[in-house]
Write a protein that holds these residues in place. Structure first.
Motif, PDB file in Angstrom:
ATOM      1  N   GLY A 375       0.886  -1.364  -0.128  1.00 12.35           N
ATOM      2  CA  GLY A 375       0.031  -0.094  -0.125  1.00 12.35           C
ATOM      3  C   GLY A 375       0.953   1.305   0.040  1.00 12.35           C
ATOM      4  O   GLY A 375       2.056   1.181   0.221  1.00 12.35           O
ATOM      5  N   LYS A 376       0.160   2.397  -0.273  1.00 10.11           N
ATOM      6  CA  LYS A 376       0.699   3.714  -0.408  1.00 10.11           C
ATOM      7  C   LYS A 376       1.512   4.062   0.998  1.00 10.11           C
ATOM      8  O   LYS A 376       2.655   4.490   0.873  1.00 10.11           O
ATOM      9  CB  LYS A 376      -0.121   4.736  -0.757  1.00 10.11           C
ATOM     10  N   ASP A 377       0.838   3.831   2.098  1.00  8.22           N
ATOM     11  CA  ASP A 377       1.618   4.215   3.460  1.00  8.22           C
ATOM     12  C   ASP A 377       2.252   2.888   4.214  1.00  8.22           C
ATOM     13  O   ASP A 377       2.419   3.074   5.259  1.00  8.22           O
ATOM     14  CB  ASP A 377       0.701   4.623   4.307  1.00  8.22           C
ATOM     15  N   GLY A 378       2.112   1.716   3.229  1.00  5.08           N
ATOM     16  CA  GLY A 378       2.763   0.551   3.951  1.00  5.08           C
ATOM     17  C   GLY A 378       1.954  -0.213   5.032  1.00  5.08           C
ATOM     18  O   GLY A 378       2.480  -0.993   5.787  1.00  5.08           O
ATOM     19  N   SER A 379       0.632   0.079   4.878  1.00  5.33           N
ATOM     20  CA  SER A 379      -0.145  -0.460   6.021  1.00  5.33           C
ATOM     21  C   SER A 379      -0.854  -1.823   5.749  1.00  5.33           C
ATOM     22  O   SER A 379      -1.443  -2.231   6.508  1.00  5.33           O
ATOM     23  CB  SER A 379      -1.374   0.652   6.529  1.00  5.33           C
ATOM     24  N   ASN A 380      -0.568  -2.270   4.512  1.00  2.00           N
ATOM     25  CA  ASN A 380      -1.513  -3.437   4.237  1.00  2.00           C
ATOM     26  C   ASN A 380      -0.494  -4.638   4.570  1.00  2.00           C
ATOM     27  O   ASN A 380       0.567  -4.859   4.311  1.00  2.00           O
ATOM     28  CB  ASN A 380      -1.324  -3.465   2.694  1.00  2.00           C
TER      29      ASN A 380
END
Length: 518
Positions: A375-380
């Protein structure tokens, strides 16, 4: 035929059509057999004929067609291409004006002044539009404008020599680059003086030939101090030696045919600035600038190698599932670009292309692959990738050119393909479907661009991208075969993801036992 139809109608009226299969009517020299089917049978056969089957719509791999939007990027590409085309149009006008000036110089007078004024007007527009790069400094001129600037400087230096017998200083052309000055004023002028010497020798003007010889000799002596690397200047520099040799040969031939000349090269008096044939101080400053540029180039290449290595290792870490290590390496690459490379680019903008573009492309690929996975913010943190594709506006810390982003997104499809192979071996059809959808979306988006950035290698990457999509489609089909056989097939993937092969495994040991009995 008319009698046959009439007879057939009469038979139906008599109720005999239900029993007759055919009737034969003899007409003159031949016989005609007409099958007569019952009316009920004819209607039933028409209704029982099978309907023509229509094929189903093709299998759709894309769930949504707007996965990647390149509309903003296309406008930048179109603006750059329009600017490049305008430069080509202007360069053609400059070429025509230069030809007029050279032709007018053979006549002189008002005709030459008018031609020079027209040329100076065109070049004023060129020098006024000083090209600036995205990282600061000066970028390369559009199209072939740099060659036209060299031709213009070459013509002006020749006119200055005819008027003064000296080399025109670089301060007369503040908007010209050092390379353009050396190629046009120094090296190009030497070629013109070689031709000039032959012309003056034709009328036995040994003094003018000597002046030209002395100036070329001074140029040759000073250019020996430069460290020209392999490139256009290095190849053009060899022409100065041949020009000097040509002038010396002409002087020798004049001397043996009765002309009284001083064959010894005259050195300018020491300390007399007005008598110097070449601007020594400005040439020395130019040489120091080029040495500084070479030092920056060497430093840039070394640091780009470090940044590119960090970006590549971050991609390897993503394939291993080491998210933390990948984040550290991406941060290391960004820090290298911001703190070490960008200051060099701001000082010398012509180094923007080459090694610096390569490390930017590698960083784009690493960040795209990271966001696609997490994900864009690395939360996946799910087992399946997020499928997020960053746009060029998401790289807000670094100003990217269109070719940097497009090159990185093309390389992303290769990493997605490798990830698909990993998931295909574990029979994860859902992840393979997402990989195929990603690569197909990128392919269609790139094909939707009206043009590619000029001078890049994006066109060479399109064919491997198409092959990647076809391989993933094949892989998904083979996974459907695995599912249809109850998951008893084993997928064998060769190196490089060239093809996926399937081998049927025996369900139990019965098949092997039967084979032994045979």
């Amino acid at each position: 035929m008319r009698q046959a139809h009439r007879m057939r109608h009469m038979l139906r009226l008599c109720g005999l059509a239900t029993t007759l299969r055919s009737c034969t009517i003899r007409i003159s020299a031949f016989s005609l057999s007409i099958p007569c089917l019952p009316v009920a049978a004819m209607s039933s056969s028409a209704s029982s004929s099978p309907a023509l089957k229509v094929p189903h719509a093709p299998h759709r791999y894309l769930s949504r067609p707007d996965t990647l939007d390149l509309s903003d990027l296309e406008s930048k590409i179109n603006n750059a291409d329009d600017r490049r085309q305008s430069a080509y149009d202007l360069s053609r006008k400059i070429g025509v004006a230069l030809t007029k000036c050279k032709a007018a110089s053979e006549v002189g007078g008002d005709l030459q002044q008018a031609a020079d004024a027209e040329l100076d007007t065109l070049m004023t527009d060129v020098f006024a539009a000083t090209p600036s790069g995205s990282g600061g400094g000066v970028r390369k001129r559009d199209g072939n404008m740099s060659f036209k600037v060299e031709d213009y400087l070459r013509y002006k230096s020749y006119c200055h020599f005819l008027a003064t017998g000296k080399l025109i200083p670089s301060s007369s052309f503040p908007s010209a680059t050092d390379e353009e000055y050396l190629a046009g004023v120094c090296i190009g002028l030497a070629q013109d003086l070689s031709r000039y010497g032959v012309g003056r020798a034709t009328v036995r003007d040994a003094d003018s030939v000597s002046i030209a010889r002395d100036l070329v000799n001074d140029l040759m002596t000073y250019l020996l101090k430069f460290d020209f690397r392999n490139g256009p200047l290095r190849r053009k520099y060899d022409g100065v030696k041949y020009a000097l040799k040509s002038l010396e040969t002409v002087l020798y031939e004049l001397s043996v045919t009765g002309s009284e000349i001083d064959t010894k090269m005259k050195e300018p008096p020491e300390g007399d600035e007005a008598s110097n044939r070449i601007p020594n101080e400005e040439l020395e400053a130019l040489r120091l600038r080029m040495e500084r540029r070479d030092e920056l180039r060497e430093k840039l290449i070394k640091r780009c190698r470090d940044g590119q290595k960090a970006a590549k290792q971050s991609i390897f870490a993503l394939h291993r599932g080491d998210k933390k290590k990948s984040e550290e390496l991406i941060q290391e690459c960004e820090s290298c670009i911001l703190s070490d490379l960008l200051p060099i680019i701001k000082e010398e903008g012509t180094l923007r292309y080459g090694s610096f573009s390569n490390v930017l492309e590698e960083l784009v690929e690493a960040k795209l692959f990271y966001s696609w996975l997490y994900g864009k913010d690395g939360s996946n943190e799910a087992s399946s990738p997020s499928g997020t594709i960053l746009s060029i506006s998401d790289f807000n810390t670094i100003d990217l050119e269109p070719e940097d982003y497009l090159g990185g997104i093309c390389d992303l499809t290769g990493e997605v393909g490798r990830y698909a192979v990993q998931q295909g071996t574990s029979r994860n059809a859902q992840a393979v479907t997402l990989c195929l959808e990603t690569n197909l979306s990128i392919l269609l988006s790139l094909q939707g661009l009206s043009r590619f950035p000029s001078g890049g290698s994006l066109g060479k990457k399109m064919n491997p991208l198409r092959m990647s999509v076809e391989k993933l489609e094949r892989m998904l089909y083979e996974l459907s075969l695995v599912e249809a056989t109850g998951g008893t097939r084993k997928i064998v993937v060769d190196s490089g993801m060239k093809r996926q092969q399937q081998q049927q495994q025996p369900k139990d040991g019965a098949g092997a036992a039967e084979g032994d009995d045979d």
